[in-house]
Design a protein around this motif. Structure first.
Motif, PDB file in Angstrom:
ATOM      1  N   HIS A  15       0.836  -1.215   0.000  1.00 51.51           N
ATOM      2  CA  HIS A  15       0.000   0.000   0.000  1.00 51.51           C
ATOM      3  C   HIS A  15       0.869   1.262   0.000  1.00 51.51           C
ATOM      4  CE1 HIS A  15      -3.273  -2.751   0.860  1.00 51.51           C
ATOM      5  NE2 HIS A  15      -2.629  -3.175   1.946  1.00 51.51           N
ATOM      6  N   THR A  16       1.804   1.287  -0.922  1.00 57.05           N
ATOM      7  CA  THR A  16       2.710   2.422  -1.034  1.00 57.05           C
ATOM      8  C   THR A  16       3.021   2.658  -2.498  1.00 57.05           C
ATOM      9  OG1 THR A  16       4.821   3.334  -0.255  1.00 57.05           O
ATOM     10  CG2 THR A  16       4.814   1.018  -0.859  1.00 57.05           C
ATOM     11  N   SER A  17       3.514   3.834  -2.808  1.00 54.25           N
ATOM     12  CA  SER A  17       3.889   4.127  -4.187  1.00 54.25           C
ATOM     13  C   SER A  17       5.340   3.711  -4.423  1.00 54.25           C
ATOM     14  CB  SER A  17       3.725   5.620  -4.485  1.00 54.25           C
ATOM     15  OG  SER A  17       4.558   6.380  -3.636  1.00 54.25           O
ATOM     16  N   VAL A  18       5.631   3.315  -5.646  1.00 61.70           N
ATOM     17  CA  VAL A  18       6.970   2.884  -6.018  1.00 61.70           C
ATOM     18  C   VAL A  18       7.471   3.742  -7.173  1.00 61.70           C
ATOM     19  CG1 VAL A  18       8.378   0.990  -6.896  1.00 61.70           C
ATOM     20  CG2 VAL A  18       6.526   0.513  -5.290  1.00 61.70           C
ATOM     21  N   GLN A  19       8.620   4.342  -6.968  1.00 60.21           N
ATOM     22  CA  GLN A  19       9.239   5.128  -8.026  1.00 60.21           C
ATOM     23  C   GLN A  19      10.183   4.232  -8.810  1.00 60.21           C
ATOM     24  OE1 GLN A  19      11.236   8.689  -6.711  1.00 60.21           O
ATOM     25  NE2 GLN A  19      12.389   8.911  -8.630  1.00 60.21           N
ATOM     26  N   ALA A  20       9.958   4.135 -10.114  1.00 60.87           N
ATOM     27  CA  ALA A  20      10.754   3.246 -10.969  1.00 60.87           C
ATOM     28  C   ALA A  20      11.589   4.072 -11.941  1.00 60.87           C
ATOM     29  CB  ALA A  20       9.847   2.287 -11.731  1.00 60.87           C
ATOM     30  N   THR A  21      12.902   3.785 -11.991  1.00 61.95           N
ATOM     31  CA  THR A  21      13.815   4.524 -12.865  1.00 61.95           C
ATOM     32  C   THR A  21      14.659   3.536 -13.658  1.00 61.95           C
ATOM     33  OG1 THR A  21      13.964   6.282 -11.201  1.00 61.95           O
ATOM     34  CG2 THR A  21      15.611   6.274 -12.974  1.00 61.95           C
ATOM     35  N   PRO A  22      14.531   3.529 -14.983  1.00 59.76           N
ATOM     36  CA  PRO A  22      15.359   2.608 -15.789  1.00 59.76           C
ATOM     37  C   PRO A  22      16.802   3.097 -15.869  1.00 59.76           C
ATOM     38  CG  PRO A  22      13.999   3.965 -17.217  1.00 59.76           C
ATOM     39  CD  PRO A  22      13.587   4.298 -15.814  1.00 59.76           C
ATOM     40  N   PHE A  23      17.748   2.149 -15.916  1.00 61.20           N
ATOM     41  CA  PHE A  23      19.157   2.483 -16.109  1.00 61.20           C
ATOM     42  C   PHE A  23      19.875   1.281 -16.705  1.00 61.20           C
ATOM     43  CE2 PHE A  23      19.233   0.350 -12.055  1.00 61.20           C
ATOM     44  CZ  PHE A  23      20.473  -0.269 -11.980  1.00 61.20           C
ATOM     45  N   CYS A  24      21.066   1.519 -17.224  1.00 57.90           N
ATOM     46  CA  CYS A  24      21.878   0.445 -17.810  1.00 57.90           C
ATOM     47  C   CYS A  24      23.165   0.282 -17.013  1.00 57.90           C
ATOM     48  CB  CYS A  24      22.215   0.754 -19.272  1.00 57.90           C
ATOM     49  SG  CYS A  24      20.826   0.598 -20.398  1.00 57.90           S
ATOM     50  N   HIS A  25      23.595  -0.959 -16.894  1.00 55.89           N
ATOM     51  CA  HIS A  25      24.857  -1.249 -16.212  1.00 55.89           C
ATOM     52  C   HIS A  25      25.528  -2.413 -16.921  1.00 55.89           C
ATOM     53  CE1 HIS A  25      27.831  -1.619 -13.074  1.00 55.89           C
ATOM     54  NE2 HIS A  25      27.504  -2.886 -12.885  1.00 55.89           N
ATOM     55  N   VAL A  26      26.740  -2.185 -17.400  1.00 54.30           N
ATOM     56  CA  VAL A  26      27.516  -3.190 -18.137  1.00 54.30           C
ATOM     57  C   VAL A  26      26.690  -3.746 -19.299  1.00 54.30           C
ATOM     58  CG1 VAL A  26      29.087  -5.133 -17.886  1.00 54.30           C
ATOM     59  CG2 VAL A  26      28.506  -3.792 -15.883  1.00 54.30           C
ATOM     60  N   GLY A  27      26.008  -2.862 -19.986  1.00 49.43           N
ATOM     61  CA  GLY A  27      25.247  -3.253 -21.160  1.00 49.43           C
ATOM     62  C   GLY A  27      23.921  -3.943 -20.873  1.00 49.43           C
ATOM     63  N   LYS A  28      23.523  -4.009 -19.604  1.00 51.14           N
ATOM     64  CA  LYS A  28      22.269  -4.672 -19.243  1.00 51.14           C
ATOM     65  C   LYS A  28      21.269  -3.661 -18.694  1.00 51.14           C
ATOM     66  CE  LYS A  28      24.558  -9.056 -18.103  1.00 51.14           C
ATOM     67  NZ  LYS A  28      24.806 -10.064 -17.038  1.00 51.14           N
ATOM     68  N   GLU A  29      19.992  -3.875 -19.012  1.00 51.43           N
ATOM     69  CA  GLU A  29      18.942  -2.955 -18.578  1.00 51.43           C
ATOM     70  C   GLU A  29      18.418  -3.349 -17.200  1.00 51.43           C
ATOM     71  OE1 GLU A  29      15.897  -2.906 -21.502  1.00 51.43           O
ATOM     72  OE2 GLU A  29      17.088  -1.803 -22.989  1.00 51.43           O
ATOM     73  N   TYR A  30      18.240  -2.351 -16.351  1.00 48.74           N
ATOM     74  CA  TYR A  30      17.692  -2.551 -15.011  1.00 48.74           C
ATOM     75  C   TYR A  30      16.590  -1.519 -14.762  1.00 48.74           C
ATOM     76  CZ  TYR A  30      21.776  -5.436 -13.874  1.00 48.74           C
ATOM     77  OH  TYR A  30      22.733  -6.421 -13.855  1.00 48.74           O
ATOM     78  N   LEU A  31      15.781  -1.810 -13.750  1.00 47.09           N
ATOM     79  CA  LEU A  31      14.798  -0.844 -13.283  1.00 47.09           C
ATOM     80  C   LEU A  31      15.052  -0.642 -11.793  1.00 47.09           C
ATOM     81  CD1 LEU A  31      12.496   0.683 -14.708  1.00 47.09           C
ATOM     82  CD2 LEU A  31      10.890  -0.896 -13.632  1.00 47.09           C
ATOM     83  N   ALA A  32      15.445   0.581 -11.420  1.00 47.70           N
ATOM     84  CA  ALA A  32      15.693   0.902 -10.018  1.00 47.70           C
ATOM     85  C   ALA A  32      14.359   1.259  -9.359  1.00 47.70           C
ATOM     86  CB  ALA A  32      16.674   2.055  -9.915  1.00 47.70           C
TER      87      ALA A  32
END
Length: 299
Positions: free
Chosen positions: A63-80
């Motif tokens: 029951h909370t909001s989540v802030q999602a930020t995409p980024f790349c690391h060593v050529g791989k995609e992540y979502l922070a």
């Protein structure tokens, strides 16, 4: 997509939790090893699609909001992902200071809760090497207390890990493929489990083939060395007066060996008229080697 990411997707998609207590345990597992400060959790999810699904799950479950930020690391995609859950943070802090079982402190209500908790922990903090390369599976923990607690949970299901400290934290790891298989079986990660079993079978087949090839090569090398020794001894005898004094049987064997330098002892024995035994042939060849050595010692 890496093997480790495929495993995490399997943990997330296959056999999703149906009971409220199991969903709560999965959420706790996702956050357990994450970076946390003042109730704010930060975690990195490999793959944007998987990250979005986990963000939606945590928003609904906590029951909370989540802030999602995409980024790349060593050529791989992540979502922070960043979210606030002070209640969960307080639970984890109490767990750090208590000697009671983690399952009791976090309120696991059924046997499956532990499985979903560990699946969540692996999704956010785990990694596994492709079995074609090596046997290695690990959990990355933010501090010693987290590592100790997670290790206790793993030990309770018979999968006690080893511990190593690195620059980025404390890691619990496995290098024993059998323990990894047992753990993956417990976590219902059948695709990953079968990939490891298949890799082991392929490795065993390859090792057996290599051993067989090496054995054949060694036998050939031995045969070549032995034939060279035989021929060298025969040449010494032929260059001496002893050649004419040799019994007919030894001369027959000597001639056949010179004519068939690549033949094995078994093949050479059958070329005699009449054929002789391999033992008998070996006796004749040793006799000629002995005579040649005696001639060389006299000269």
């Amino acid at each position: 997509m890496s093997f480790s990411q495929e495993c995490k997707i399997e943990f997330w998609e296959e056999d999703p939790p149906k009971k409220p207590c199991c969903r709560r345990a999965l959420a706790q597992g996702l956050l357990f090893c994450a970076e946390a400060q003042d109730g704010v959790f930060r975690l990195n999810i490999p793959g944007e699609e998987l990250g979005k699904q986990i963000a939606a799950f945590l928003e609904k479950q906590l029951h909370t909001s989540v802030q999602a930020t995409p980024f790349c690391h060593v050529g791989k995609e992540y979502l922070a992902l960043e979210l606030v859950s002070r209640a969960t943070n307080a639970q984890f802090q109490r767990a750090d200071m208590s000697d009671l079982p983690l399952s009791r402190l976090l309120g696991f209500d059924c046997e499956a809760c532990t499985r979903y908790f560990l699946r969540g922990a692996f999704i956010t903090a785990g990694s596994i090497t492709a079995p074609a390369k090596a046997w290695h599976m690990e959990f990355s923990c933010r501090d010693g207390a987290t590592a100790r607690r997670l290790s206790e949970v793993l030990a309770e299901i018979g999968a006690l890990p080893r511990t190593i400290r690195r620059k980025n934290g404390i890691h619990l790891y496995y290098k024993n493929s059998t323990v990894m298989e047992d753990l993956l079986s417990y976590l219902h990660a059948n695709r990953t489990l079968f990939a490891i079993i298949n890799a082991k079978i392929e490795r065993d087949i390859r090792n057996n083939e290599n051993r067989a090839t090496n054995c054949v090569a060694q036998n050939i090398q031995k045969a070549v060395c032995a034939a060279s020794e035989h021929i060298a001894a025969i040449e010494v005898l032929r260059a001496s007066r002893e050649w004419d004094k040799l019994p007919e049987a030894l001369r027959e064997t000597a001639e056949l060996r010179l004519q068939n330098p690549d033949s094995t002892l078994s093949e050479l024995a059958l070329l005699h008229n009449p054929p002789i035994t391999k033992s008998g042939l070996n006796h004749r060849l040793k006799k000629m080697i002995q005579l040649a050595q005696e001639l060389q010692n006299e000269s």
